[in-house]
Design an enzyme around this catalytic site. Structure first.
Site, PDB file in Angstrom:
ATOM      1  CG  LEU A  54      -2.002  -1.100   1.212  1.00 53.83           C
ATOM      2  CD1 LEU A  54      -2.809  -1.061   2.503  1.00 53.83           C
ATOM      3  CD2 LEU A  54      -2.911  -0.985  -0.006  1.00 53.83           C
ATOM      4  CD  GLU A  81       1.996  -5.446   6.213  1.00 51.43           C
ATOM      5  OE1 GLU A  81       2.431  -4.339   6.564  1.00 51.43           O
ATOM      6  OE2 GLU A  81       1.478  -5.625   5.095  1.00 51.43           O
ATOM      7  CG  HIS A 100       6.011  -2.052   6.115  1.00 52.79           C
ATOM      8  ND1 HIS A 100       6.497  -1.041   5.321  1.00 52.79           N
ATOM      9  CD2 HIS A 100       5.180  -2.775   5.320  1.00 52.79           C
ATOM     10  CE1 HIS A 100       5.992  -1.146   4.099  1.00 52.79           C
ATOM     11  NE2 HIS A 100       5.187  -2.192   4.069  1.00 52.79           N
TER      12      HIS A 100
END
Length: 168
Positions: free
Chosen positions: A93, A135, A138
């Protein structure tokens, strides 16, 4: 609940390492609700707090077809991973419109806290394993494009900066 703004690569804030959550309180639960709403609205299958400029170790994931199986990982930690690696096409995203192959362990075991503050362990494979690793990257200040060649990274950076200028 609120839809939050998602940072776009190459924003330097995407490279900050997230701090552990000390207590799963109402503030964290509100963050999780807002992150879930943001992820579903985007639409995506995973979102790390780093991507919404909150540098705490919180991840939401829903890889279900029906988008009704939200998984929450607070302070997630990979405690084991398979020696078998598999290549998956990943997107993000924070890097809209960019997809590329990334090789990662096919299976992982993750320990985290749930929304109730209680620890749990999950074994994941396939898409869920990929999303968890993506994730957690991140949270550690790493974006999936960093797994790609320098040439591809530079092309993506240029493309993202150009798209940002066109919006501004």
């Amino acid at each position: 609940m609120a839809v939050l703004s998602i940072l776009k690569y190459p924003d330097p804030r995407l490279h900050r390492v997230a701090e552990p959550v000390r207590e799963v309180d109402e503030e964290v639960r509100t963050l999780v609700r807002d992150m879930a709403e943001t992820m579903y609205a985007a639409p995506g299958v995973g979102l790390a707090a780093t991507q919404v400029d909150v540098h705490r170790r919180v991840v939401v994931i829903d890889v279900s077809e029906t988008k009704d199986d939200l998984k929450v990982f607070i302070n997630p930690e990979i405690v084991a991973s398979s020696e078998d690696y598999k290549s998956y096409e990943e997107g993000c995203l924070s890097v809209p419109g960019v997809y590329d192959e990334v090789e990662r362990p096919d299976r992982v075991t993750v320990r985290a806290l749930g929304l109730d503050g209680q620890p749990f362990t999950i074994e994941a494979s396939g898409l869920l394993a990929v999303c968890i690793q993506h994730e957690i990257d991140h949270l550690n200040g790493r974006v999936f494009v960093q797994y790609l060649s320098r040439l591809k990274q530079n092309r993506i950076r240029t493309r993202m900066l150009k798209a940002e200028r066109q919006v501004a």
